[in-house]
Scaffold this motif. Structure first.
Motif, PDB file in Angstrom:
ATOM      1  N   ALA A  26       0.577 -15.433  34.834  1.00 59.26           N
ATOM      2  CA  ALA A  26      -0.089 -14.133  34.719  1.00 59.26           C
ATOM      3  C   ALA A  26      -1.075 -13.925  35.870  1.00 59.26           C
ATOM      4  N   GLY A  29       0.452 -13.128  39.273  1.00 59.64           N
ATOM      5  CA  GLY A  29       1.132 -11.846  39.396  1.00 59.64           C
ATOM      6  C   GLY A  29       2.599 -11.891  39.031  1.00 59.64           C
ATOM      7  N   LYS A  30       3.065 -13.029  38.531  1.00 64.00           N
ATOM      8  CA  LYS A  30       4.474 -13.158  38.142  1.00 64.00           C
ATOM      9  C   LYS A  30       4.748 -12.447  36.823  1.00 64.00           C
ATOM     10  N   ALA A  31       3.716 -12.226  36.031  1.00 64.30           N
ATOM     11  CA  ALA A  31       3.842 -11.524  34.751  1.00 64.30           C
ATOM     12  C   ALA A  31       2.670 -10.556  34.631  1.00 64.30           C
ATOM     13  N   GLN A  32       2.929  -9.367  34.118  1.00 62.41           N
ATOM     14  CA  GLN A  32       1.855  -8.390  33.952  1.00 62.41           C
ATOM     15  C   GLN A  32       1.043  -8.651  32.690  1.00 62.41           C
ATOM     16  N   LEU A  33       1.646  -9.386  31.755  1.00 56.15           N
ATOM     17  CA  LEU A  33       0.982  -9.707  30.497  1.00 56.15           C
ATOM     18  C   LEU A  33       0.936 -11.207  30.293  1.00 56.15           C
ATOM     19  N   PRO A  47      -3.342  -8.015  28.981  1.00 55.32           N
ATOM     20  CA  PRO A  47      -3.028  -7.610  30.353  1.00 55.32           C
ATOM     21  C   PRO A  47      -3.586  -8.632  31.349  1.00 55.32           C
ATOM     22  N   ALA A  48      -2.755  -9.076  32.268  1.00 52.49           N
ATOM     23  CA  ALA A  48      -3.153 -10.125  33.205  1.00 52.49           C
ATOM     24  C   ALA A  48      -4.348  -9.719  34.046  1.00 52.49           C
ATOM     25  N   ASP A  49      -4.460  -8.443  34.388  1.00 53.80           N
ATOM     26  CA  ASP A  49      -5.579  -8.014  35.228  1.00 53.80           C
ATOM     27  C   ASP A  49      -6.891  -7.903  34.459  1.00 53.80           C
TER      28      ASP A  49
END
Length: 69
Positions: A26, A29-33, A47-49
């Motif tokens: 996450a 940036g490989k997964a958004q969640l 959410p990863a961000d």
């Protein structure tokens, strides 16, 4: 999680390595969640961000019985 009124605590049957790999994916940036499964089989999606920090604890053995050892 950022902008949350309190931290999220999750007890999971996933191993510490599995959780670490999911968090790393996450954050890279490989997964958004960030997707984790709690001990009751419910999925928790973050959410990863929005991740502020992740603390991975040691597994604790379940205590069963009434006698003192």
């Amino acid at each position: 999680m950022q902008h949350a009124p309190r931290e999220i605590v999750l007890e999971s049957g996933q191993s510490a390595d599995e959780v670490e790999q999911a968090v790393a994916a996450a954050l890279a940036g490989k997964a958004q969640l960030l997707s984790l499964v709690d001990e009751h089989g419910r999925k928790v999606l973050v959410p990863a961000d929005r991740l502020a920090y992740v603390e991975i604890g040691e597994p604790t053995p379940r205590k069963v019985g009434f006698g003192a050892l």
